[in-house]
Structure formats: structure tokens, C-alpha cells
Design an enzyme around this catalytic site. Structure first.
Site, mmCIF file in Angstrom:
data_model
loop_
_atom_site.group_PDB
_atom_site.id
_atom_site.type_symbol
_atom_site.label_atom_id
_atom_site.label_comp_id
_atom_site.label_asym_id
_atom_site.label_seq_id
_atom_site.Cartn_x
_atom_site.Cartn_y
_atom_site.Cartn_z
ATOM 1 N N GLY A 151 9.899 -41.493 -7.479
ATOM 2 C CA GLY A 151 8.663 -41.739 -6.719
ATOM 3 C C GLY A 151 8.748 -40.866 -5.474
ATOM 4 O O GLY A 151 9.139 -41.324 -4.402
ATOM 5 N N SER A 158 12.524 -43.046 -12.544
ATOM 6 C CA SER A 158 11.352 -42.205 -12.300
ATOM 7 C C SER A 158 11.310 -41.939 -10.804
ATOM 8 O O SER A 158 11.295 -42.880 -9.998
ATOM 9 C CB SER A 158 10.082 -42.922 -12.770
ATOM 10 O OG SER A 158 8.967 -42.136 -12.453
ATOM 11 N N ARG A 206 -3.558 -0.988 -6.163
ATOM 12 C CA ARG A 206 -2.653 -2.145 -6.252
ATOM 13 C C ARG A 206 -3.104 -2.967 -7.456
ATOM 14 O O ARG A 206 -4.220 -2.770 -7.955
ATOM 15 C CB ARG A 206 -2.723 -2.994 -4.979
ATOM 16 C CG ARG A 206 -4.067 -3.579 -4.781
ATOM 17 C CD ARG A 206 -4.253 -4.306 -3.498
ATOM 18 N NE ARG A 206 -5.691 -4.513 -3.375
ATOM 19 C CZ ARG A 206 -6.313 -4.810 -2.286
ATOM 20 N NH1 ARG A 206 -5.657 -4.940 -1.162
ATOM 21 N NH2 ARG A 206 -7.611 -4.994 -2.280
ATOM 22 N N HIS A 251 -16.036 -8.056 2.265
ATOM 23 C CA HIS A 251 -15.054 -9.029 2.723
ATOM 24 C C HIS A 251 -15.333 -10.410 2.126
ATOM 25 O O HIS A 251 -14.437 -11.094 1.618
ATOM 26 C CB HIS A 251 -15.099 -9.079 4.258
ATOM 27 C CG HIS A 251 -14.159 -10.078 4.841
ATOM 28 N ND1 HIS A 251 -14.562 -11.346 5.205
ATOM 29 C CD2 HIS A 251 -12.840 -10.015 5.095
ATOM 30 C CE1 HIS A 251 -13.524 -12.001 5.670
ATOM 31 N NE2 HIS A 251 -12.467 -11.220 5.625
ATOM 32 N N MET A 298 -5.460 -7.313 8.841
ATOM 33 C CA MET A 298 -4.800 -6.543 9.908
ATOM 34 C C MET A 298 -5.621 -5.295 10.225
ATOM 35 O O MET A 298 -6.676 -5.072 9.655
ATOM 36 C CB MET A 298 -3.377 -6.207 9.492
ATOM 37 C CG MET A 298 -2.488 -7.434 9.510
ATOM 38 S SD MET A 298 -0.837 -7.053 8.981
ATOM 39 C CE MET A 298 -1.075 -6.675 7.275
ATOM 40 N N TYR A 309 10.692 -35.431 -18.058
ATOM 41 C CA TYR A 309 9.236 -35.269 -17.986
ATOM 42 C C TYR A 309 8.761 -35.251 -16.544
ATOM 43 O O TYR A 309 9.478 -35.676 -15.630
ATOM 44 C CB TYR A 309 8.517 -36.384 -18.761
ATOM 45 C CG TYR A 309 8.658 -37.753 -18.148
ATOM 46 C CD1 TYR A 309 7.752 -38.195 -17.170
ATOM 47 C CD2 TYR A 309 9.689 -38.601 -18.516
ATOM 48 C CE1 TYR A 309 7.884 -39.444 -16.582
ATOM 49 C CE2 TYR A 309 9.830 -39.848 -17.938
ATOM 50 C CZ TYR A 309 8.928 -40.268 -16.964
ATOM 51 O OH TYR A 309 9.062 -41.488 -16.380
ATOM 52 N N LYS A 340 0.833 -1.194 0.000
ATOM 53 C CA LYS A 340 0.000 0.000 0.000
ATOM 54 C C LYS A 340 0.877 1.257 0.000
ATOM 55 O O LYS A 340 0.663 2.173 -0.792
ATOM 56 C CB LYS A 340 -0.913 -0.014 1.235
ATOM 57 C CG LYS A 340 -1.922 1.104 1.224
ATOM 58 C CD LYS A 340 -2.811 1.066 2.463
ATOM 59 C CE LYS A 340 -3.713 -0.146 2.436
ATOM 60 N NZ LYS A 340 -4.583 -0.229 3.597
ATOM 61 N N CYS A 379 7.091 -39.286 -10.959
ATOM 62 C CA CYS A 379 5.697 -39.725 -11.009
ATOM 63 C C CYS A 379 5.021 -39.639 -9.651
ATOM 64 O O CYS A 379 3.882 -40.050 -9.499
ATOM 65 C CB CYS A 379 5.585 -41.126 -11.588
ATOM 66 S SG CYS A 379 6.425 -42.360 -10.589
ATOM 67 N N ASN A 414 6.628 -39.611 -3.574
ATOM 68 C CA ASN A 414 5.771 -39.876 -2.407
ATOM 69 C C ASN A 414 6.563 -40.717 -1.412
ATOM 70 O O ASN A 414 6.699 -40.371 -0.238
ATOM 71 C CB ASN A 414 4.495 -40.644 -2.808
ATOM 72 C CG ASN A 414 3.720 -39.938 -3.894
ATOM 73 O OD1 ASN A 414 3.753 -38.719 -3.973
ATOM 74 N ND2 ASN A 414 3.036 -40.695 -4.732
ATOM 75 N N ASP A 415 7.092 -41.830 -1.910
ATOM 76 C CA ASP A 415 7.877 -42.685 -1.016
ATOM 77 C C ASP A 415 9.215 -42.043 -0.673
ATOM 78 O O ASP A 415 9.714 -42.200 0.442
ATOM 79 C CB ASP A 415 8.102 -44.065 -1.653
ATOM 80 C CG ASP A 415 6.961 -45.018 -1.326
ATOM 81 O OD1 ASP A 415 6.615 -45.110 -0.135
ATOM 82 O OD2 ASP A 415 6.412 -45.632 -2.252
ATOM 83 N N GLY A 419 -8.039 -7.117 4.736
ATOM 84 C CA GLY A 419 -8.860 -7.166 5.954
ATOM 85 C C GLY A 419 -8.250 -7.958 7.092
ATOM 86 O O GLY A 419 -8.883 -8.151 8.117
ATOM 87 N N ARG A 422 4.386 -50.095 -14.208
ATOM 88 C CA ARG A 422 5.128 -50.483 -13.010
ATOM 89 C C ARG A 422 4.666 -51.862 -12.554
ATOM 90 O O ARG A 422 3.469 -52.112 -12.420
ATOM 91 C CB ARG A 422 4.878 -49.472 -11.891
ATOM 92 C CG ARG A 422 5.614 -49.864 -10.625
ATOM 93 C CD ARG A 422 5.456 -48.838 -9.549
ATOM 94 N NE ARG A 422 4.139 -48.910 -8.947
ATOM 95 C CZ ARG A 422 3.729 -48.073 -7.988
ATOM 96 N NH1 ARG A 422 4.516 -47.086 -7.580
ATOM 97 N NH2 ARG A 422 2.535 -48.199 -7.465
ATOM 98 N N ARG A 459 -3.144 2.958 8.778
ATOM 99 C CA ARG A 459 -3.529 1.708 8.108
ATOM 100 C C ARG A 459 -2.339 0.781 7.942
ATOM 101 O O ARG A 459 -1.231 1.224 7.656
ATOM 102 C CB ARG A 459 -4.050 1.986 6.694
ATOM 103 C CG ARG A 459 -5.306 2.787 6.618
ATOM 104 C CD ARG A 459 -5.552 3.089 5.139
ATOM 105 N NE ARG A 459 -6.504 4.151 4.965
ATOM 106 C CZ ARG A 459 -7.784 3.950 4.671
ATOM 107 N NH1 ARG A 459 -8.246 2.734 4.509
ATOM 108 N NH2 ARG A 459 -8.588 4.962 4.542
ATOM 109 N N GLU A 466 12.905 -44.172 -5.073
ATOM 110 C CA GLU A 466 11.953 -43.897 -4.002
ATOM 111 C C GLU A 466 12.590 -43.995 -2.629
ATOM 112 O O GLU A 466 11.916 -43.845 -1.622
ATOM 113 C CB GLU A 466 10.806 -44.909 -4.032
ATOM 114 C CG GLU A 466 10.086 -44.998 -5.340
ATOM 115 C CD GLU A 466 8.963 -46.010 -5.280
ATOM 116 O OE1 GLU A 466 7.842 -45.613 -4.936
ATOM 117 O OE2 GLU A 466 9.205 -47.197 -5.571
HETATM 118 C C1 PEP Z 1 5.769 -42.694 -5.212
HETATM 119 O O1 PEP Z 1 6.138 -43.312 -4.226
HETATM 120 O O2 PEP Z 1 6.020 -41.482 -5.393
HETATM 121 C C2 PEP Z 1 4.959 -43.359 -6.241
HETATM 122 C C3 PEP Z 1 4.614 -42.729 -7.352
HETATM 123 O O3 PEP Z 1 4.528 -44.607 -5.952
HETATM 124 P P1 PEP Z 1 3.248 -44.908 -5.036
HETATM 125 O O4 PEP Z 1 2.591 -43.606 -4.752
HETATM 126 O O5 PEP Z 1 2.399 -45.835 -5.809
HETATM 127 O O6 PEP Z 1 3.904 -45.527 -3.838
HETATM 128 MG MG MG Z 2 6.005 -45.475 -4.249
#
Ligand code: PEP
Ligand code: MG
Length: 906
Positions: A793, A791, A337, A452, A104, A878, A23, A858, A795-796, A102, A629, A93, A772
Site C-alpha cells: 500500500g 500487497s 532531431r 509555439h 531558451m 503483479y 541540436k 495496490c 500510498n500509506d 522555445g 480488503r 542558438r 503500508e
Molecule cells: C495504500 O495505502 O497504498 C492503499 C492502497 O490503501 P488506501 O489508499 O486505501 O489507504
Molecule cells: Mg492504505
């Protein structure tokens, strides 16, 4: 030497937002542009941080600087702050580097007291105005600075109106307002044990302190967490000469956007409220008129405003929003703004501004928020003849269906139980934020398109209808009435944030214009949003270096992914193909098999089923790579739950039943259930996520992977024989050592070759692994000797790098984020220093060992824009994500490439 803590508006510019807050920086910019901005100065964010760091003590020298700038302001205005005969009044202000609407505190009319209120009467010739300003100061100051419950002031105003038999605040006269001022002072003294400070300097000091302190209030913290705003930025404070929109019918206040922030239309848009102060618009206390109607009551100011809107938009090269006040015919700009907008409007505006020559195509693409792209796919109400029960303003797009709730706490609690809710309020306040963000939609009976409720809803992408003034909201009774209809808590309501209509019941929702256009609807394809979508996605696709694949397990998911622009499948999880009655039975037979013959008989049952699945997928993805997989999850996942089974067996035994039933499964002879229980106990693992899964299954049950490879290759051969172009990649999960992968490949590759020979087909199959586990990343150089692709993984990899269970992290993640123990949920956005570092090692060492190692990701992160940018920087080939996130990933990948190009050219 102490830093410089205070800047005059003349001293700053728009690029100083980290110093002056957004501001303050923009007020400075407008001042430099020669626009009509009331004079003032800004206390910096740094001062706020120093104040917080020192345990709520102003940094040395800051107050002296404030005094000096105040004196300069007083000279310019020819009045002194709170001077009894002719007072200067100021607004105090907040203004952080990033807009936190809104969240603060603000205090207006600082400088009024029992004496200067008389001076203000003289100055303005209006006793009513002066006392109304004073009661506003007491109310705001009491609530925000002294911590008095705001409802007590509201209740006193309601009481005064009731006693007089009027509905609006403007119907209270000077005598009523004087009485209210006395009452407000008593409320303050009563609740705080302190009197309202009469000394104007003290008011200013406490006001600045309150704004600094409001950086750490709960709603501001919640907002920052949700919007990933850094806690260490602090807020600036803007002290500005007051101008008054409540000096009579030739005055007023409003909020204007240079274009429509809800639908992007290129025409000014906003609200105007005659004879009112700024907070009345935002608080939604009175219903406003639409901006263009201002021309009827303030033609000169309206003309001038349009000119300034145009100037600002050309200057900022973007849609701006402006707060303005008209004081006795004179227009003042109080803030500008780059304005928030819906995702829909963002795309339309970028498209129009490109056509108008205001911006370049790459600027337009970079301006789109990939995280909000999914909003373009929002539902609309399906065709039908439902009659609306009310209508209001189309404040935030999208249709929503939910059960009516009447408090933010209820919205939160119901949503927590999985119930979709529509939060219905007269108006919302920042205290409602936590419930608003858990609602499917928001409906208010008061307030305009900049109330608001509307601002928050648009910011969060939640459909909203505001100012549906036929509705009477009974908060206590938890219901609302309109005409003869009553909607009680828990009753279904549908709102349409595109049209502003409200319906009773649960209406059917339909796909957005983009979804329809994609499905080939000729009318939808003519819509501007579709043209904008095609244009910018095309540009993102042209410039991106990352390819985008999808995680898909079935032909229909594959088709869905292709429609959204996927260039292959980066993860086909085969475990889903093991579900369904017939298949589960075969898998169980395989698990229970005592002999090799029994086990192979089970594979023989599974083989044709798997093969048909792959045929469908290879056909759908013709010519595009499909990474299949091999089976990953532990086998006990295909058996009944251990506890359910044990209970069923125990009960069966006790009752002497011949058969038992577990969950939704078919009844089993007791003896079989007992045998199954023994097997389940046998397979039970203390840490199944670290147990017999992934490549370990392939080692322990080689026939299983061999069957899967056979199914894949037979399917690919068949598709090829029919003229298709299957591109096969076989992926081994959870590999930790080079030897695991080498041995499994040694067993499986001959199977693949044999089948190709049998089928008389040649296929180029790539063999690779998932990364992974931290070990895999660290020994990636060795593993790459036997892997043609990796690839990630993630998540793991996130689970194992942090040692956080991906299934249970919900129990403490909130606290971790709150305490800043993690900057964001690491299962959503890649943790760059830790998991990211492992990925970098794997990429570098993997490619050092095999130059053309193909690299992808992935895990869920493949669809998260921040993570996509990181993957771009790492040089992956990718990203692969859920089919719905494919457009998001395409855009984010394009932006990563453009961002890199633009930072390289700087
Ligand atoms: C991962 O672990 O990122 C993965 C893609 O495999 P999953 O989620 O099936 O364990
Ligand atoms: Mg996995």
C-alpha cells in the site's frame, strides 16, 4: 588542463548530445552525412555548467577556444565576423541535451553594426534586406541579451506600419527600417542605460552569455520541472554562419517533418514561409503555406528537401523534424532531431515503420510513451449538426470544451478555481507556458502547425487549433470576434484539434476511436490506430512478467477493468460498500451500539448487502483473483463532520428547535444529535490516519471483520454453486506486527471454514496483508510466517515513510519540487531510495521466510510507468491500479521486460 569546450561541427556526432546538446550533436551528424549544413561550431554544455558554477564567469580558456574556432569558420567562409565591407554573420542558438522548444534564447545576425550593415547591403545588393536584418538583431539582442521589454520593439513596428497604412512587416521599406533601427537603439539605451554594442566580438560573447543564462530563466525551469529534465545538464551554444531566407521571393524558411506529427500519416508535413527568417515561422507572426505548396514556388529546393527528409528518416530510423532555409534557391538544413509527436501519431508511426521494415517490433514497443497512452482515449466531438464559427489548423488532437480566457495568467487562475478553460490568443509565446498547461485547449488566430502554441500543445497532449485567421482576438477587451459573433471571457467554446474547427458553446464530446472499437464498433475497429493498439499491447502482454490487476470496488468498475485487460482485482476497498443511506444508518447503529445484540443486529442488516456486492464482483471477475480488503478507514468517517454537528446542535439548542439538520443528512431529533455529538467527540482522534483504523478496527470490533468474511465467503460459495470460479484473497490492512495478523487470522479463518462447511463448498482462500508501514516492511520476515501474500500500500507507505500527510502535501509539494528536495512527487512515482528500499527489504525478507509469498502493489504507483519498472525489477508478481491506468501498466510492464532484455544483450 582545461577541458575541451568548443567543437567544430565536423568533430561531433549524434551520440554526443550530453556534450554538444541535441541540436549541436545532430548538426554534427548531418555535417558528417554530407547534408548541406552551414558551417559552425558548438560551445559545450560543460562550459555552460562551469559558467554557472563560477557565478556567471566563462571558464578559463573557453573564450580562446571560441576565437580559434571562429577564425577557422571565417577562413572557411572567406569572410570575417562583422567585417565592415563584407561581413560574416552568425546565429547564436541554445541547444540542450533534451529538446526544450522555445524555452531558451537565440540571437540571429550577430556581427551587424552601423558599418557592416552597409557591407551587407553591398554583399546582397539589397539595402532593405540589410536594414531589416539589422533591426532584427537589435530587437532580439535588445530583448534576450540586454533585457529590454520586447513589447516596446513590437509597438514601434506597429506604429511604423500604422503610419504607413500597411498591415505586413514586408511592406516596410528601407527608409522605414532605417528609422526603426534608430528607434530601437534609442529604446535600448533608454531602458538599459547602455548602448547596443557595435563590436561584433562583444556581441558574440554577450550572445553566448545570454544563452547560458537562459538555462536558468523561469520558463526553462518550469519546462524542465514539468518534463523531468535534470537541471544540471546545462545547454550548449551553437554558433553557425547565417543563411538568409529573407532575401526575396527565391528565398524562404520552413519546418518540415518526415511524417505528420499530429496524425502520423507517412508523408512529409510542415510549413513554408517565403521571404522570411526562421523565427517568423515559430513565432506565428505570419500565416505560413503548407509544406507541399513549396513545390509551386521552389520546385528544385522542394525536390532536394524531400530527398533529405527520406535520407534522414532512414538514418535515424525515426520521424525527424528539420528546420531549413532556402537562400536564393539554395537549400540549407539548420537543424534536425527526432521530432515530437502526439501520442496518436506515435502509435501510427511505430505501426507503419514496423510494416516498412524500418524498425523491429520490440523497438516499436519501447518507443511508445506509456505515460501518454491515455491520450489515445481522448474525446472527440459527438455527432451533431453544430456549425463551426471558424476553422484553423488541426494542430494537436482531441476535442476540448472550456470557457474562453485571454491571458495565460487568467488561464492559470481560472483553472485553479476548477473552471475548464480554452486559452485564446493571437499567438502564444514561451511566457504563456504556465497558462497553456492548465488549459483544456488552446486556440490561436495566427501561426502554423509549428508555431509555439502547436508545438507546446502537442508536447503536453492538449488539444489545439492554431491559425484560425478569421478570428480577431482583442486581448485588452478580453473577447474575440468572428463574423458577427463575439465570444467574451467566460463564454463557452469548443475546439476540435482533430479537424481544426471552432464552435461556439459547450458541445457534447464522445469517446475516441479506441474506446469505440473496444465497445465493438466495427468501423472503429478498421482504423489504423486500433490495429496499432492491438498489435503493440499484444506484444507487451506477451513479454511482460508482471501481471496487471485493477483497484475496483463494484461490478461495473470490475467490468471496466476487464475491458482494459485487467487480470484480477488487486484491491477491493470495502468501505465504499458502507455508503448509501441504508448502509450508513446500519454502520451508525453498529458504532452506537451499547450491547452486543444491538451491534449484531447492525451486522445482520449489513451482511446481505455486502454479500450481494461480492456476488456481483466475483461473477464479473470469474476465474480471476479478487483481493478483498477488510474495512480500513476510521469509524468516525461514517459519522457527520464534528464541527458541522457541533454547530447544528448549538444552534438547535439556542433556537429551541426540536430537530436539527447536519449537511445533506435527514433531520434528526435534537436529543439524538446531542448523543451523536458525544459519540463523535468520543471517537475524535488527533491523528486519525494513525488512529483506530485498519487491522486495529478488526481487533477492537471483531464482529465487523467476521461479518465481512462471512459475506465474502457466502458470496463466493453462492457463485461457485452456480458454476462460477471465484478466486478469493482476503487482505488485512495496516498490519504492523506479526501478532496482529496472527490473532485476526485465528479469529477469522474458523469463520470462513464454518461457512464453507455450512454451504457445502470448498474454496481455496489466501490470507494476506498490506505492507503500508515501515515497521511492516522491516519485520516482513516474521509477518510472512502468517501471511500468504503481501500487497504494498504505497500510498500509506509513502505517507508513513516520509511523515508527509497524503491529504495535505499539496501545501508544500510545489516548493519541495522546485527546490529539488524531492526529485518527483513521491505519491506519484515511488521514491526508490527510501520507500523503494523498504519494499525491497520486505520482498527479500518476506520471500526468505515464505518462498512462494505472493507479492503485489495496490497503491496509486501501480499505474505509474516509472514505478511499474521498479516493481518489475523487484520481482513483484503483479501491479494493481485504477481501471483506466490498466493499459498503461500493461505497456509499462512490457517495456520493463523488453528494456531488461535489451540492456542484458548489450
Ligand atoms: C495504500 O495505502 O497504498 C492503499 C492502497 O490503501 P488506501 O489508499 O486505501 O489507504
Ligand atoms: Mg492504505
Amino acid at each position: 588542463m582545461a577541458g575541451k569546450y568548443v567543437y567544430d561541427f565536423e568533430e561531433g556526432n549524434k551520440d554526443m548530445k550530453y556534450v554538444l546538446g541535441g541540436k549541436g550533436a545532430n548538426l554534427a551528424e548531418m555535417t558528417r552525412m554530407g547534408l548541406p549544413v552551414p558551417h559552425g561550431f558548438t560551445v559545450t554544455c560543460e562550459a555552460c555548467n562551469a559558467y554557472r558554477a563560477a557565478g556567471r564567469r566563462f571558464p578559463d580558456g573557453m573564450l580562446d577556444e571560441v576565437d580559434e574556432h571562429l577564425r577557422r569558420l571565417e577562413e572557411r567562409m572567406g569572410r570575417r565576423l562583422g567585417e565592415p565591407g563584407d561581413p560574416l554573420l552568425v546565429s547564436v542558438r541554445s541547444g540542450a541535451p533534451f529538446s526544450m522548444p522555445g524555452m531558451m534564447d537565440t540571437v540571429l545576425n550577430v556581427g551587424l553594426n552601423d558599418e557592416s550593415v552597409e557591407g551587407l547591403t553591398k554583399q546582397t545588393g539589397s539595402e532593405r534586406f540589410a536594414w531589416d536584418s539589422y533591426r532584427r538583431l537589435l530587437q532580439m539582442f535588445g530583448k534576450t541579451v540586454m533585457g529590454v521589454d520586447g513589447d516596446r520593439f513590437e509597438a514601434a513596428i506597429d506604429h511604423a506600419k500604422e503610419a504607413k497604412g500597411v498591415r505586413n512587416d514586408v511592406d516596410l521599406d528601407e527608409a522605414d527600417l532605417r528609422r526603426l533601427v534608430d528607434q530601437f537603439k534609442r529604446v535600448i539605451a533608454d531602458e538599459t542605460g547602455r548602448d547596443f554594442p557595435q563590436d561584433p566580438q562583444e556581441q558574440l560573447k554577450l550572445g553566448v552569455q545570454a544563452v547560458f543564462g537562459s538555462w536558468d530563466n523561469k520558463r526553462a525551469i518550469d519546462y524542465r520541472r514539468k518534463n523531468k529534465i535534470d537541471d544540471s545538464l546545462g545547454t550548449a551554444v551553437n554558433v553557425q554562419a547565417m543563411v538568409f531566407g529573407n532575401k526575396g521571393d527565391d528565398s524562404g524558411t520552413g519546418v518540415a517533418f518526415t511524417r505528420n506529427p499530429a496524425n502520423g500519416e507517412p508523408a512529409p508535413y510542415g510549413d513554408y514561409l517565403p521571404n522570411a527568417q526562421g523565427e517568423d515561422v515559430v513565432a506565428g507572426i505570419r500565416n505560413t503555406m503548407q509544406l507541399e505548396e513549396m513545390g509551386e514556388v521552389q520546385p528544385r529546393a522542394w525536390e532536394e528537401l524531400q530527398g533529405h527528409l527520406h535520407t534522414l528518416e532512414r538514418h535515424y530510423k525515426d520521424m525527424c523534424d528539420i528546420e531549413f532555409t532556402v537562400e536564393q534557391g539554395k537549400l540549407w538544413l539548420l537543424q534536425t532531431r527526432v521530432g515530437k509527436r502526439t501520442a496518436f501519431a506515435e502509435w501510427i508511426m511505430a505501426h507503419d515503420m514496423l510494416d516498412e521494415g524500418l524498425i523491429e517490433v520490440d523497438t516499436a514497443v519501447l518507443r511508445l510513451d506509456a505515460n501518454r497512452l491515455e491520450e489515445l482515449f481522448k474525446k472527440v466531438i459527438a455527432e451533431g449538426d453544430a456549425e463551426a464559427i471558424a476553422s484553423g489548423l488541426n494542430a494537436s488532437p482531441g476535442a476540448a470544451v472550456g470557457k474562453a480566457v485571454f491571458t495565460a495568467d487568467d488561464a492559470e487562475a481560472w483553472a485553479e478555481r476548477g473552471e475548464p478553460v480554452i486559452l485564446v490568443r493571437r499567438e502564444t509565446t514561451p511566457d504563456d507556458y504556465h497558462g497553456m498547461i492548465r488549459s483544456q485547449g488552446i486556440l490561436t488566430s495566427a501561426g502554423g502547425t509549428n508555431s509555439h502554441a502547436a508545438v507546446v500543445a502537442r508536447g503536453e497532449g492538449i488539444p489545439a487549433v492554431c491559425g484560425a485567421d478569421a478570428i480577431r482576438v482583442d486581448r485588452q477587451g478580453k473577447r474575440f470576434t468572428v463574423g458577427g459573433t463575439t465570444i467574451a471571457e467566460g463564454d463557452w467554446v469548443t475546439i476540435d484539434g482533430f479537424t481544426g474547427k471552432v464552435y461556439q458553446g459547450q458541445l457534447e464530446l464522445a469517446d475516441s476511436p479506441i474506446e469505440r472499437a473496444r465497445a465493438g464498433d466495427a468501423e472503429a475497429r478498421k482504423e489504423k490506430i486500433w490495429r496499432a493498439y492491438e498489435r503493440f499491447m499484444l506484444r507487451a502482454d506477451e513479454v511482460r512478467r508482471l501481471r496487471v490487476r485493477a483497484n475496483a470496488d463494484t461490478p461495473s468498475q470490475s467490468a471496466n477493468a476487464l475491458e482494459r485487460g485487467a487480470e484480477g482485482i488487486g484491491l477491493c476497498r470495502t468501505e465504499h460498500m458502507f455508503l448509501g443511506e441504508e448502509r450508513v444508518a446500519a454502520v451508525r447503529t453498529m458504532i452506537f451500539a451499547d450491547t452486543a445484540e444491538e451491534e449484531h443486529a447492525a451486522y445482520d442488516t449489513l451482511l446481505p448487502l455486502q454479500r450481494d456486492d461480492f456476488v456481483g464482483i466475483f461473477k464479473a471477475m470469474d476465474g480471476k483473483p479478487v483481493t478483498v480488503r477488510l474495512l480500513d478507514p476510521p469509524l468516525h468517517e461514517f459519522l457527520p463532520n464534528q464541527v458541522d454537528l457541533a454547530v447544528a446542535v448549538a444552534l438547535g439548542r439556542e433556537r429551541g428547535d426540536a430537530e436539527v439538520r447536519v449537511g445533506g443528512d435527514e433531520a434528526l431529533p435534537l436529543q439524538e444529535a446531542e448523543a451523536m455529538l458525544a459519540k463523535v467527540n468520543d471517537l475524535h482522534e488527533a491523528n486519525p490516519m494513525l488512529g483506530l483504523r485498519g487491522v486495529r478496527l478488526g481487533i477492537v470490533k471483531p464482529g465487523l471483520y467476521a461479518m465481512q468474511v462471512r459475506a465474502i465467503i457466502e458470496a463466493a460459495c453462492r457463485v461457485k454453486a452456480e458454476g462460477g470460479h471465484p478466486v478469493v484473497e482476503i487482505m488485512i490492512p495496516l498490519t504492523a506486527t506479526r501478532e496482529e495478523l496472527a490473532q485476526v487470522r485465528e479469529e477469522l479463518e474458523p469463520v470462513a471454514e464454518r461457512i464453507m462447511r455450512e454451504q457445502g463448498q470448498e474454496l481455496e482462500v489466501l490470507w494476506g496483508t498490506m505492507v503500508e508501514l515501515p515497521r511492516t516492511a522491516v519485520v516482513a520476515g516474521e509477518i510472512a510466517e502468517v501471511a500468504e501474500f503481501f500487497s504494498f500500500g504505497t500510498n500509506d507507505l509513502t505517507q508513513t515513510a516520509f511523515g508527509f500527510s497524503r491529504d495535505d502535501i499539496g501545501k508544500f509539494l510545489g516548493l519541495y519540487e522546485e527546490r529539488k528536495l524531492v526529485p518527483a512527487n513521491p505519491f506519484v512515482t515511488i521514491d526508490v531510495p527510501g520507500v523503494g528500499r523498504l519494499m525491497r527489504i520486505a520482498c527479500e525478507e518476506g520471500r526468505a521466510s515464505r518462498e512462494h509469498l505472493h507479492l503485489g502493489i495496490c497503491g496509486e504507483h501501480g499505474g505509474d510507468p516509472d514505478s511499474v519498472r521498479f516493481c518489475h525489477e523487484l520481482g513483484l508478481d503483479y501491479v494493481s491500479c485504477s481501471p483506466f491506468r490498466v493499459p498503461t501498466a500493461r505497456l509499462a510492464a512490457g517495456q520493463a521486460a523488453l528494456g531488461e532484455a535489451s540492456s542484458a544483450s548489450k
